[in-house]
Scaffold this motif. Structure first.
Motif, PDB file in Angstrom:
ATOM      1  N   MET A  81      91.187 -82.091  26.090  1.00 34.04           N
ATOM      2  CA  MET A  81      91.743 -81.165  25.124  1.00 34.04           C
ATOM      3  C   MET A  81      92.964 -80.477  25.747  1.00 34.04           C
ATOM      4  SD  MET A  81      88.090 -79.525  23.888  1.00 34.04           S
ATOM      5  CE  MET A  81      88.770 -78.658  22.462  1.00 34.04           C
ATOM      6  N   SER A  82      93.713 -79.764  24.939  1.00 32.26           N
ATOM      7  CA  SER A  82      94.885 -79.051  25.443  1.00 32.26           C
ATOM      8  C   SER A  82      94.460 -77.873  26.320  1.00 32.26           C
ATOM      9  CB  SER A  82      95.737 -78.558  24.273  1.00 32.26           C
ATOM     10  OG  SER A  82      94.992 -77.667  23.461  1.00 32.26           O
ATOM     11  N   ASN A  83      95.429 -77.273  27.010  1.00 33.18           N
ATOM     12  CA  ASN A  83      95.176 -76.156  27.919  1.00 33.18           C
ATOM     13  C   ASN A  83      94.185 -76.549  29.014  1.00 33.18           C
ATOM     14  OD1 ASN A  83      96.834 -74.354  26.367  1.00 33.18           O
ATOM     15  ND2 ASN A  83      95.138 -74.136  24.921  1.00 33.18           N
ATOM     16  N   ALA A  84      94.519 -77.635  29.710  1.00 32.75           N
ATOM     17  CA  ALA A  84      93.599 -78.190  30.706  1.00 32.75           C
ATOM     18  C   ALA A  84      93.470 -77.339  31.961  1.00 32.75           C
ATOM     19  CB  ALA A  84      94.049 -79.601  31.092  1.00 32.75           C
ATOM     20  N   LEU A 140      95.706 -77.992  42.548  1.00 35.72           N
ATOM     21  CA  LEU A 140      95.759 -78.444  41.160  1.00 35.72           C
ATOM     22  C   LEU A 140      97.211 -78.569  40.720  1.00 35.72           C
ATOM     23  CD1 LEU A 140      92.987 -76.114  39.689  1.00 35.72           C
ATOM     24  CD2 LEU A 140      92.731 -78.497  40.430  1.00 35.72           C
ATOM     25  N   TYR A 141      97.551 -79.714  40.133  1.00 34.17           N
ATOM     26  CA  TYR A 141      98.911 -79.994  39.682  1.00 34.17           C
ATOM     27  C   TYR A 141      98.876 -80.285  38.182  1.00 34.17           C
ATOM     28  CZ  TYR A 141      99.580 -80.953  44.701  1.00 34.17           C
ATOM     29  OH  TYR A 141      99.604 -80.886  46.075  1.00 34.17           O
ATOM     30  N   ALA A 142      99.546 -79.470  37.390  1.00 35.70           N
ATOM     31  CA  ALA A 142      99.509 -79.625  35.928  1.00 35.70           C
ATOM     32  C   ALA A 142     100.383 -80.795  35.505  1.00 35.70           C
ATOM     33  CB  ALA A 142      99.970 -78.339  35.257  1.00 35.70           C
ATOM     34  N   GLU A 143      99.793 -81.982  35.417  1.00 36.15           N
ATOM     35  CA  GLU A 143     100.562 -83.171  35.038  1.00 36.15           C
ATOM     36  C   GLU A 143     101.074 -83.044  33.607  1.00 36.15           C
ATOM     37  OE1 GLU A 143     100.132 -87.965  35.373  1.00 36.15           O
ATOM     38  OE2 GLU A 143      98.430 -86.876  34.558  1.00 36.15           O
ATOM     39  N   ASN A 144     100.212 -82.613  32.695  1.00 40.62           N
ATOM     40  CA  ASN A 144     100.606 -82.341  31.319  1.00 40.62           C
ATOM     41  C   ASN A 144      99.589 -81.362  30.729  1.00 40.62           C
ATOM     42  OD1 ASN A 144      98.330 -83.948  30.240  1.00 40.62           O
ATOM     43  ND2 ASN A 144      99.535 -85.719  30.915  1.00 40.62           N
ATOM     44  N   ASP A 145      99.718 -81.041  29.455  1.00 42.87           N
ATOM     45  CA  ASP A 145      98.882 -80.002  28.867  1.00 42.87           C
ATOM     46  C   ASP A 145      97.412 -80.406  28.798  1.00 42.87           C
ATOM     47  OD1 ASP A 145      98.677 -77.394  27.600  1.00 42.87           O
ATOM     48  OD2 ASP A 145      98.241 -78.475  25.740  1.00 42.87           O
ATOM     49  N   ALA A 146      97.133 -81.710  28.830  1.00 40.21           N
ATOM     50  CA  ALA A 146      95.758 -82.181  28.669  1.00 40.21           C
ATOM     51  C   ALA A 146      95.126 -82.673  29.969  1.00 40.21           C
ATOM     52  CB  ALA A 146      95.700 -83.311  27.629  1.00 40.21           C
ATOM     53  N   ARG A 147      95.891 -82.703  31.065  1.00 46.15           N
ATOM     54  CA  ARG A 147      95.331 -83.217  32.314  1.00 46.15           C
ATOM     55  C   ARG A 147      95.970 -82.538  33.517  1.00 46.15           C
ATOM     56  NH1 ARG A 147      93.857 -89.406  33.448  1.00 46.15           N
ATOM     57  NH2 ARG A 147      92.230 -88.693  32.044  1.00 46.15           N
ATOM     58  N   VAL A 148      95.115 -82.148  34.440  1.00 44.35           N
ATOM     59  CA  VAL A 148      95.538 -81.532  35.693  1.00 44.35           C
ATOM     60  C   VAL A 148      95.101 -82.442  36.841  1.00 44.35           C
ATOM     61  CG1 VAL A 148      95.205 -79.556  37.232  1.00 44.35           C
ATOM     62  CG2 VAL A 148      95.381 -79.193  34.757  1.00 44.35           C
ATOM     63  N   ILE A 149      96.021 -82.800  37.712  1.00 40.64           N
ATOM     64  CA  ILE A 149      95.698 -83.643  38.858  1.00 40.64           C
ATOM     65  C   ILE A 149      95.139 -82.774  39.990  1.00 40.64           C
ATOM     66  CG2 ILE A 149      96.624 -85.212  40.615  1.00 40.64           C
ATOM     67  CD1 ILE A 149      96.540 -86.420  37.833  1.00 40.64           C
ATOM     68  N   PHE A 150      94.084 -83.260  40.617  1.00 45.50           N
ATOM     69  CA  PHE A 150      93.474 -82.587  41.767  1.00 45.50           C
ATOM     70  C   PHE A 150      93.631 -83.467  42.997  1.00 45.50           C
ATOM     71  CE2 PHE A 150      89.780 -82.416  44.613  1.00 45.50           C
ATOM     72  CZ  PHE A 150      89.794 -81.083  45.004  1.00 45.50           C
ATOM     73  N   LEU A 151      94.136 -82.897  44.080  1.00 46.51           N
ATOM     74  CA  LEU A 151      94.190 -83.560  45.380  1.00 46.51           C
ATOM     75  C   LEU A 151      93.577 -82.613  46.403  1.00 46.51           C
ATOM     76  CD1 LEU A 151      97.836 -85.011  45.419  1.00 46.51           C
ATOM     77  CD2 LEU A 151      95.723 -86.222  44.848  1.00 46.51           C
ATOM     78  N   TYR A 176      90.992 -85.509  38.443  1.00 48.79           N
ATOM     79  CA  TYR A 176      91.695 -84.770  37.410  1.00 48.79           C
ATOM     80  C   TYR A 176      90.760 -83.765  36.760  1.00 48.79           C
ATOM     81  CZ  TYR A 176      89.471 -88.484  34.667  1.00 48.79           C
ATOM     82  OH  TYR A 176      88.556 -89.367  34.143  1.00 48.79           O
ATOM     83  N   VAL A 177      91.362 -82.692  36.278  1.00 52.20           N
ATOM     84  CA  VAL A 177      90.638 -81.648  35.541  1.00 52.20           C
ATOM     85  C   VAL A 177      90.999 -81.766  34.071  1.00 52.20           C
ATOM     86  CG1 VAL A 177      90.324 -79.164  35.218  1.00 52.20           C
ATOM     87  CG2 VAL A 177      90.589 -80.096  37.528  1.00 52.20           C
ATOM     88  N   GLU A 178      89.993 -81.674  33.214  1.00 49.63           N
ATOM     89  CA  GLU A 178      90.200 -81.673  31.773  1.00 49.63           C
ATOM     90  C   GLU A 178      89.378 -80.554  31.141  1.00 49.63           C
ATOM     91  OE1 GLU A 178      90.882 -86.412  30.858  1.00 49.63           O
ATOM     92  OE2 GLU A 178      88.843 -85.640  30.907  1.00 49.63           O
ATOM     93  N   ARG A 179      89.900 -79.991  30.066  1.00 50.27           N
ATOM     94  CA  ARG A 179      89.103 -79.055  29.273  1.00 50.27           C
ATOM     95  C   ARG A 179      88.351 -79.857  28.228  1.00 50.27           C
ATOM     96  NH1 ARG A 179      89.312 -75.547  24.785  1.00 50.27           N
ATOM     97  NH2 ARG A 179      91.337 -76.395  24.099  1.00 50.27           N
ATOM     98  N   ILE A 180      87.040 -79.618  28.109  1.00 53.92           N
ATOM     99  CA  ILE A 180      86.213 -80.396  27.184  1.00 53.92           C
ATOM    100  C   ILE A 180      85.513 -79.519  26.152  1.00 53.92           C
ATOM    101  CG2 ILE A 180      85.857 -82.341  28.755  1.00 53.92           C
ATOM    102  CD1 ILE A 180      83.124 -81.068  29.468  1.00 53.92           C
ATOM    103  N   GLY A 181      85.868 -78.242  26.108  1.00 55.39           N
ATOM    104  CA  GLY A 181      85.268 -77.341  25.138  1.00 55.39           C
ATOM    105  C   GLY A 181      85.775 -75.931  25.358  1.00 55.39           C
ATOM    106  N   VAL A 182      85.255 -74.998  24.579  1.00 53.05           N
ATOM    107  CA  VAL A 182      85.635 -73.599  24.739  1.00 53.05           C
ATOM    108  C   VAL A 182      85.013 -73.071  26.029  1.00 53.05           C
ATOM    109  CG1 VAL A 182      85.520 -71.294  23.742  1.00 53.05           C
ATOM    110  CG2 VAL A 182      85.799 -73.291  22.248  1.00 53.05           C
ATOM    111  N   GLY A 183      85.852 -72.683  26.974  1.00 51.41           N
ATOM    112  CA  GLY A 183      85.346 -72.194  28.253  1.00 51.41           C
ATOM    113  C   GLY A 183      84.562 -73.234  29.033  1.00 51.41           C
TER     114      GLY A 183
END
Length: 206
Positions: A81-84, A140-151, A176-183
């Motif tokens: 989802m957006s706002n990852a 954490l690196y914000a690749e785009n609004d829906a995915r954050v890269i983790f190294l 990678y980090v993703e948002r999958i719901g509210v909070g």
């Protein structure tokens, strides 16, 4: 004929002028730095993230389909989802290990809830798992609004010093980090070095 050295010097100067604080020419900010520091091993991990899901998820479902089904989008690959990027603060987190790295290991396991934190180091957001025998931490690196890269790297047992990313290939982690719901977020780690084919770390605000 004039020597070519001035032309070479000019080319070098132009290349240096194209660099930014983050690194190479064309770098638009902190979010793109992961491409410059990622190891070859972790480029493969990030590229083959879907293959890790495809291999690990069926084995995990066979081992404990009830838990897998009860977690809704947590174990579904395409749920970004957006706002990852998780906001800074304290979190509760728990780690699930899917797929066996080798015969004799479990195809699914769930670890207890632990403390995690999203903080900052300089201008970059960082993640750290604070409890447990295996404690990932990294940038954490914000690749785009829906995915954050983790190294990051893995801290084990009673260790008190965290390895920097790139110091030990067996301890390095990429995902990678993703948002999958509210909070609700997840950190997905394909092809970790130990035990599993895929680790999924669920994060919810503490």
């Amino acid at each position: 004929m004039k020597p070519a050295v001035p032309l070479v010097a000019m080319a070098v100067a132009l290349a240096l002028a194209g660099c930014t604080r983050g690194g190479l020419a064309g770098d638009t900010g902190p979010e793109t730095r992961w491409r410059q520091v990622t190891t070859a091993q972790d480029r493969d991990r990030l590229r083959d993230w879907r293959k890790a899901w495809v291999e690990a998820l069926p084995a995990a479902r066979t081992a404990d389909n009830g838990v897998i089904a009860s977690q809704g989008p947590l174990f579904e690959p395409d749920q970004a989802m957006s706002n990852a990027m998780p906001p800074p603060g304290d979190y509760r987190c728990r780690t699930f290990k899917l797929g066996a790295k080798r015969p004799g290991l479990r195809s699914f396991s769930a670890q207890p809830w632990a403390r995690c934190r999203i903080g900052r180091e300089g201008d970059m957001p960082v993640f750290a798992k604070l409890d447990g025998i295996q404690r990932p931490s990294g940038t954490l690196y914000a690749e785009n609004d829906a995915r954050v890269i983790f190294l990051g790297a893995l801290e084990l047992g009673d260790e008190t010093t965290t390895l920097a990313y790139g110091q030990d290939a067996k301890r390095d982690l990429a995902g990678y980090v993703e948002r999958i719901g509210v909070g609700r977020w997840r950190l997905v780690l394909p092809w970790p070095s130990f035990e599993s084919q895929l680790d999924v770390i669920e994060l919810v605000p503490a």
